[in-house]
Scaffold this active site. Structure first.
Site, PDB file in Angstrom:
ATOM      1  N   ASP A 138      -6.852 -29.982   0.470  1.00 30.63           N
ATOM      2  CA  ASP A 138      -7.974 -30.901   0.470  1.00 30.63           C
ATOM      3  C   ASP A 138      -9.212 -30.094   0.872  1.00 30.63           C
ATOM      4  O   ASP A 138      -9.092 -28.979   1.376  1.00 30.63           O
ATOM      5  CB  ASP A 138      -7.659 -32.006   1.499  1.00 30.63           C
ATOM      6  CG  ASP A 138      -8.832 -32.886   1.791  1.00 30.63           C
ATOM      7  OD1 ASP A 138      -9.492 -33.315   0.835  1.00 30.63           O
ATOM      8  OD2 ASP A 138      -9.080 -33.164   2.991  1.00 30.63           O
ATOM      9  N   ARG A 139     -10.405 -30.623   0.630  1.00 28.37           N
ATOM     10  CA  ARG A 139     -11.595 -29.857   0.978  1.00 28.37           C
ATOM     11  C   ARG A 139     -12.233 -30.310   2.305  1.00 28.37           C
ATOM     12  O   ARG A 139     -12.203 -29.582   3.290  1.00 28.37           O
ATOM     13  CB  ARG A 139     -12.646 -29.943  -0.146  1.00 28.37           C
ATOM     14  CG  ARG A 139     -13.732 -28.902   0.035  1.00 28.37           C
ATOM     15  CD  ARG A 139     -14.911 -29.117  -0.892  1.00 28.37           C
ATOM     16  NE  ARG A 139     -15.805 -30.140  -0.391  1.00 28.37           N
ATOM     17  CZ  ARG A 139     -16.902 -30.538  -1.029  1.00 28.37           C
ATOM     18  NH1 ARG A 139     -17.236 -30.015  -2.198  1.00 28.37           N
ATOM     19  NH2 ARG A 139     -17.669 -31.476  -0.495  1.00 28.37           N
ATOM     20  N   ASP A 140     -12.803 -31.522   2.316  1.00 27.12           N
ATOM     21  CA  ASP A 140     -13.596 -31.940   3.477  1.00 27.12           C
ATOM     22  C   ASP A 140     -12.707 -32.191   4.685  1.00 27.12           C
ATOM     23  O   ASP A 140     -11.735 -32.936   4.607  1.00 27.12           O
ATOM     24  CB  ASP A 140     -14.401 -33.196   3.124  1.00 27.12           C
ATOM     25  CG  ASP A 140     -15.315 -32.940   1.935  1.00 27.12           C
ATOM     26  OD1 ASP A 140     -16.108 -31.999   2.010  1.00 27.12           O
ATOM     27  OD2 ASP A 140     -15.215 -33.681   0.938  1.00 27.12           O
ATOM     28  N   SER A 181      -9.747 -32.539  -4.423  1.00 26.42           N
ATOM     29  CA  SER A 181     -10.691 -33.216  -3.537  1.00 26.42           C
ATOM     30  C   SER A 181     -11.257 -34.479  -4.182  1.00 26.42           C
ATOM     31  O   SER A 181     -11.674 -34.451  -5.336  1.00 26.42           O
ATOM     32  CB  SER A 181     -11.826 -32.234  -3.209  1.00 26.42           C
ATOM     33  OG  SER A 181     -12.840 -32.866  -2.469  1.00 26.42           O
ATOM     34  N   ASN A 182     -11.267 -35.564  -3.432  1.00 26.10           N
ATOM     35  CA  ASN A 182     -11.992 -36.773  -3.852  1.00 26.10           C
ATOM     36  C   ASN A 182     -13.455 -36.588  -3.475  1.00 26.10           C
ATOM     37  O   ASN A 182     -13.762 -36.324  -2.306  1.00 26.10           O
ATOM     38  CB  ASN A 182     -11.455 -38.012  -3.128  1.00 26.10           C
ATOM     39  CG  ASN A 182     -10.057 -38.404  -3.569  1.00 26.10           C
ATOM     40  OD1 ASN A 182      -9.528 -37.862  -4.547  1.00 26.10           O
ATOM     41  ND2 ASN A 182      -9.455 -39.341  -2.854  1.00 26.10           N
ATOM     42  N   GLN A 183     -14.352 -36.754  -4.422  1.00 25.08           N
ATOM     43  CA  GLN A 183     -15.795 -36.628  -4.142  1.00 25.08           C
ATOM     44  C   GLN A 183     -16.529 -37.836  -4.714  1.00 25.08           C
ATOM     45  O   GLN A 183     -17.185 -37.751  -5.749  1.00 25.08           O
ATOM     46  CB  GLN A 183     -16.346 -35.327  -4.751  1.00 25.08           C
ATOM     47  CG  GLN A 183     -15.889 -34.051  -4.079  1.00 25.08           C
ATOM     48  CD  GLN A 183     -16.338 -33.957  -2.621  1.00 25.08           C
ATOM     49  OE1 GLN A 183     -17.431 -34.414  -2.274  1.00 25.08           O
ATOM     50  NE2 GLN A 183     -15.508 -33.385  -1.770  1.00 25.08           N
ATOM     51  N   VAL A 228     -19.142 -34.107   8.608  1.00 28.73           N
ATOM     52  CA  VAL A 228     -20.493 -34.257   9.142  1.00 28.73           C
ATOM     53  C   VAL A 228     -20.651 -35.671   9.676  1.00 28.73           C
ATOM     54  O   VAL A 228     -20.304 -36.638   8.977  1.00 28.73           O
ATOM     55  CB  VAL A 228     -21.533 -34.011   8.019  1.00 28.73           C
ATOM     56  CG1 VAL A 228     -22.947 -34.096   8.579  1.00 28.73           C
ATOM     57  CG2 VAL A 228     -21.282 -32.672   7.350  1.00 28.73           C
ATOM     58  N   LYS A 283      -6.980 -39.191  -5.132  1.00 30.26           N
ATOM     59  CA  LYS A 283      -5.849 -39.209  -4.205  1.00 30.26           C
ATOM     60  C   LYS A 283      -5.768 -40.560  -3.503  1.00 30.26           C
ATOM     61  O   LYS A 283      -6.807 -41.090  -3.122  1.00 30.26           O
ATOM     62  CB  LYS A 283      -5.998 -38.093  -3.151  1.00 30.26           C
ATOM     63  CG  LYS A 283      -5.827 -36.695  -3.706  1.00 30.26           C
ATOM     64  CD  LYS A 283      -6.031 -35.634  -2.617  1.00 30.26           C
ATOM     65  CE  LYS A 283      -7.492 -35.513  -2.234  1.00 30.26           C
ATOM     66  NZ  LYS A 283      -7.772 -34.401  -1.302  1.00 30.26           N
TER      67      LYS A 283
HETATM   68 MG   LIG Z   1     -10.435 -34.512   3.828  1.00 30.48          MG
END
Ligand SMILES: [Mg+2]
Ligand SMILES: [Zn+2]
Length: 198
Positions: A8-10, A58-60, A17, A116
């Protein structure tokens, strides 16, 4: 057969943030808010050396939700790619789902199989690269990551940072870690055990 780690990314490759408007920790919505997680190279290079292919899933949804422009999302991706390469880390492919069920952009409303816990990206990658799911892993900080990995038959590691801990709950991962380096050590330790047992 090949093995892979899906990340996953974030909250995993970069920090979440704090958004005062929602009171929650979220994905970066401005380029200057993008901060890579510590230890990208020390965590991920050993995985590549041990034969794992790396993929991002990644979900964006922030463009669909009207919270960020596509240009900014692309710029954040470029910055991540630059950071990873500077750390000696080469991902095989990056997959982003831009859909959201409540999208303000009609074309991104879905339904889609790539958001996801949907496994569309994962399934396509397993097929394309001939991956052994039982030797592959999903690393993420949210229930949806764990659920996605488990549905596809992968082992799962939940990364629980102070920011993301609040956002996890129901899905129990196979392993839990506090840092990306710990995630990597769990995966590498497991490969060694499997090797010894064989
Ligand atoms: Mg995440
Ligand atoms: Zn999607």
């Amino acid at each position: 057969m090949k093995k892979a780690v899906f990340l996953d990314r974030d909250g995993v490759l970069n920090r979440l943030v704090f958004n005062p408007a929602t009171g929650a920790f979220e994905a970066p919505q401005k380029l200057e808010d993008f901060v890579p997680s510590p230890g990208l190279g020390s965590a991920l290079v050993p995985l590549i050396r041990s034969g794992y292919l790396l993929f991002l899933i990644s979900n964006q949804p922030d463009y669909a939700k009207g919270k960020a422009s596509l240009e900014v999302l692309r710029a954040i991706h470029e910055k991540l790619d630059t950071e990873l390469k500077a750390s000696g880390v080469q991902f095989k492919e990056y997959f982003y789902c831009y859909h959201h069920p409540e999208s303000l952009v009609p074309a991104l409303k879905g339904p889609c199989g790539c958001r996801k816990p949907g496994t569309l990206f994962l399934d396509q990658t397993v097929e394309k690269y001939g991956l052994d799911c039982s030797a592959s892993w999903m690393v993420g900080d949210q229930d949806t990551d764990v659920e996605c990995g488990r549905k596809a038959g992968l082992r799962t590691v939940a990364l629980q940072t102070p920011e993301s801990a609040k956002r996890r709950g129901q899905q129990r991962a196979d392993y839990t870690a506090g840092t990306l380096e710990e995630c990597s050590q769990i995966i590498l330790g497991f490969s060694k055990e499997a090797f010894r047992a064989a």
